[in-house]
Structure formats: structure tokens, C-alpha cells
Write a protein that holds these residues in place. Structure first.
Motif, PDB file in Angstrom:
ATOM      1  N   GLU A  62       0.835  -1.207   0.000  1.00 41.27           N
ATOM      2  CA  GLU A  62       0.000   0.000   0.000  1.00 41.27           C
ATOM      3  C   GLU A  62       0.869   1.255   0.000  1.00 41.27           C
ATOM      4  O   GLU A  62       0.583   2.225  -0.719  1.00 41.27           O
ATOM      5  N   SER A  63       1.946   1.253   0.780  1.00 42.20           N
ATOM      6  CA  SER A  63       2.855   2.395   0.825  1.00 42.20           C
ATOM      7  C   SER A  63       3.522   2.611  -0.522  1.00 42.20           C
ATOM      8  O   SER A  63       3.677   3.750  -0.986  1.00 42.20           O
ATOM      9  N   THR A  66       1.048   4.119  -2.977  1.00 45.90           N
ATOM     10  CA  THR A  66       0.818   5.537  -2.684  1.00 45.90           C
ATOM     11  C   THR A  66       1.990   6.385  -3.159  1.00 45.90           C
ATOM     12  O   THR A  66       1.797   7.458  -3.753  1.00 45.90           O
ATOM     13  N   ALA A  67       3.213   5.915  -2.920  1.00 40.62           N
ATOM     14  CA  ALA A  67       4.395   6.671  -3.337  1.00 40.62           C
ATOM     15  C   ALA A  67       4.478   6.776  -4.846  1.00 40.62           C
ATOM     16  O   ALA A  67       4.829   7.823  -5.392  1.00 40.62           O
ATOM     17  N   ALA A  98       1.937   6.664  -6.966  1.00 38.90           N
ATOM     18  CA  ALA A  98       0.871   7.558  -7.425  1.00 38.90           C
ATOM     19  C   ALA A  98       1.268   9.012  -7.204  1.00 38.90           C
ATOM     20  O   ALA A  98       1.010   9.877  -8.045  1.00 38.90           O
ATOM     21  N   ARG A  99       1.928   9.281  -6.081  1.00 42.54           N
ATOM     22  CA  ARG A  99       2.361  10.644  -5.789  1.00 42.54           C
ATOM     23  C   ARG A  99       3.439  11.090  -6.770  1.00 42.54           C
ATOM     24  O   ARG A  99       3.461  12.238  -7.204  1.00 42.54           O
ATOM     25  N   GLY A 122       3.356  15.340  -3.469  1.00 44.14           N
ATOM     26  CA  GLY A 122       2.162  15.364  -2.635  1.00 44.14           C
ATOM     27  C   GLY A 122       1.871  16.762  -2.114  1.00 44.14           C
ATOM     28  O   GLY A 122       2.590  17.717  -2.382  1.00 44.14           O
TER      29      GLY A 122
END
Length: 288
Positions: free
Chosen positions: A259-260, A263-264, A266-267, A273
């Protein structure tokens, strides 16, 4: 220009370069006076003896070392002079090492070592050492005496000048063995997939270090609060959430890593971010 803290020479073989020491950092902390809460009057501190409560004059104050058997060994300024290192105005270079050979934990306080003296000679000698150290890419290790104490120091070329950083001695540092925190055995050993995902996550978060990105947010808020109270006599105090308990390790480490990582990534695609802040209801604090 910043005030010179020390002047002397840098000894490099048979070459002596006149130099002066200037701190490379400045104190940006917000400093306060201790005052009476109701009146704002300055509070004065007095030195009193613990037994009879009588005030002790500054010239009668000494330093004491308490022994294991509760004896107090009183040491005067004259006693300390016996332990002072030989007074010297020279930074003596012992050897040169690669910067990568020095663990950053050894570094303490940074200074600039600037040329001192008039005329072409001191500047020429200084620039020679700067150019040589820049070309060699090495760090010089030496010693300096500041305020009656001897320090281990590291010198290197930085932005066309010489920087000097005081260092901790080896016996001042706690090693992992000293604190007994080295995990051993197979218990808790991560899997190859967990390691690969963690390495990939580090890769996504890797960027050039730019110190200007980071501000002392607490100092900014504190100065803003002081200005608000100066103008209005009171400040708005946000209702903070209760301090959270320390976070526990995730039950599913693999899921947390994936998940991390997602997220990274996608950012990164969005170009970075956005900072978030938590709001809340506020109450007023009046000036005293």
C-alpha cells in the motif's frame, strides 16, 4: 561578517596558513526572559547555599565532584588550570582520510575556517590549501584548543572555503553493543519479497536533499503567536487532538508495504504530494 571566535594558523607539513574561526551556524531559537506571571517583571536568580539558605557571592562559587562515597571534592579555577591542554594557536593536521570513512555520528559543531592576516602571502597560502584539498577530495583530521579544551576536528574544502567541524571522541559515543539493541537469530527475519518492496519504496522516495525545503515550523508558529499577542493582547489556541499512542507494527507487513509503495508511485506520477494540516476549534488566551 560573523565575529571571529579564534585566530591562529593551520599547520600543513611545513606550511603554516594564518586562519580565523567563524561559526557556520547561527542561533535562531526564540529566547525568553523569566518574568513574574502577573506583572511581567523580570525574575532574578540568586545563588544560595543548600543548608542555611544564605546567598553566595559569585567569586565564592566553585565546582564540585561527588564521589561514590558521597564526598564532595571542591575544585577551583586554579585546580582546573592544571588539567588544561598546552595553549596553542595552531590546528595541527595529523592525517587525511576519505569523507566516506567518517560516520556522521562523529560530527558535532560546524565552523568556517577563513584566511586571516593582510597581504598576498596569507591569501595565497590559504587558496593553495583550499585548491589542494578540493583536488584531493580528502578530509584532514587534526586537533584544536578552544576555550581551554582540546577538540578533534575534521577539515575539508567546501564552496571554495575550508570548513572545520569539531568531532566526538570515540569513547563519547554509545555503540550498538553498549545499548544491547542488536537483533539476533532468525526471529522476525523479513522475507525476500518484503525486502524487495521496501527497497522499491525507498527508491520511490529518493530525491536530492535540498535543505531549503525544510523550515523550523515551531519557530514560525511561535513568532506568529508572539506578534498576535502583541497586537491583540490574546491569541487563538487550537484545540489539539489528544496525543496518540505509539503506533504498533502492522499485522500484515506485506500489505502495508504494498500500500505504501502504491501511494508513493501515485504521488510520483502527480509530481509530488500536498501538505495537510489538521484544524480544530479554538479558544482564546488573554495577555497577562
Amino acid at each position: 561578517m560573523a565575529r571571529s571566535l579564534w585566530t591562529g594558523s593551520l599547520s600543513f607539513g611545513l606550511v603554516n596558513v594564518p586562519v580565523q574561526l567563524v561559526s557556520a551556524v547561527r542561533d535562531r531559537d526564540v529566547h525568553f526572559h523569566q518574568v513574574h506571571k502577573e506583572t511581567g517583571e523580570r525574575v532574578q536568580m540568586q545563588r544560595v547555599a543548600s543548608t542555611d539558605g544564605k546567598e553566595v557571592d559569585w567569586e565564592d562559587v566553585a565546582k564540585g565532584w561527588e564521589t561514590d562515597d558521597d564526598r564532595m571534592i571542591v575544585l577551583t579555577d586554579e585546580d582546573f588550570e592544571a588539567a588544561q591542554p598546552d595553549k596553542t594557536r595552531t590546528v595541527d593536521i595529523d592525517l587525511f582520510v576519505a569523507l566516506t570513512d567518517i560516520d556522521p555520528v562523529y560530527f558535532d559543531h560546524p565552523y568556517w575556517l577563513l584566511p586571516a592576516g593582510d597581504g598576498d602571502g596569507p591569501i595565497r597560502a590559504y587558496r593553495l590549501l583550499v585548491d589542494v584539498m578540493a583536488k584531493a577530495g580528502q578530509v584532514a583530521i587534526g586537533r584544536i584548543v578552544l576555550r581551554a579544551k582540546e577538540y578533534l576536528v575534521a577539515l575539508r574544502e567546501q564552496d571554495g572555503l575550508l570548513s572545520l567541524t569539531t568531532m566526538h571522541f570515540a569513547d563519547e559515543l554509545r555503540t550498538p553493543d553498549d545499548i544491547g539493541a542488536i537483533p539476533t537469530g532468525k526471529k522476525g527475519k523479513p522475507t525476500k519479497r518484503e525486502i524487495d518492496d521496501a527497497v522499491a519504496l525507498i527508491g520511490e522516495l529518493t530525491d536530492d536533499f535540498k535543505p531549503s525545503r525544510y523550515d523550523d515550523c515551531h519557530r514560525v508558529r511561535l513568532l506568529r503567536l508572539i506578534d498576535e499577542k502583541r497586537k491583540n493582547g490574546e491569541v487563538e489556541i487550537p484545540e489539539h487532538d489528544p496525543e496518540p499512542a505509539p503506533q504498533k507494527a502492522p499485522k500484515d507487513l506485506m500489505a502495508a508495504l504494498e500500500e505504501s509503495l502504491a501511494t508513493a508511485r501515485a504521488r510520483s506520477k502527480k509530481g509530488g504530494g500536498t501538505a495537510t494540516s489538521r484544524g480544530g476549534s479554538k479558544r482564546r488566551a488573554k495577555a497577562g
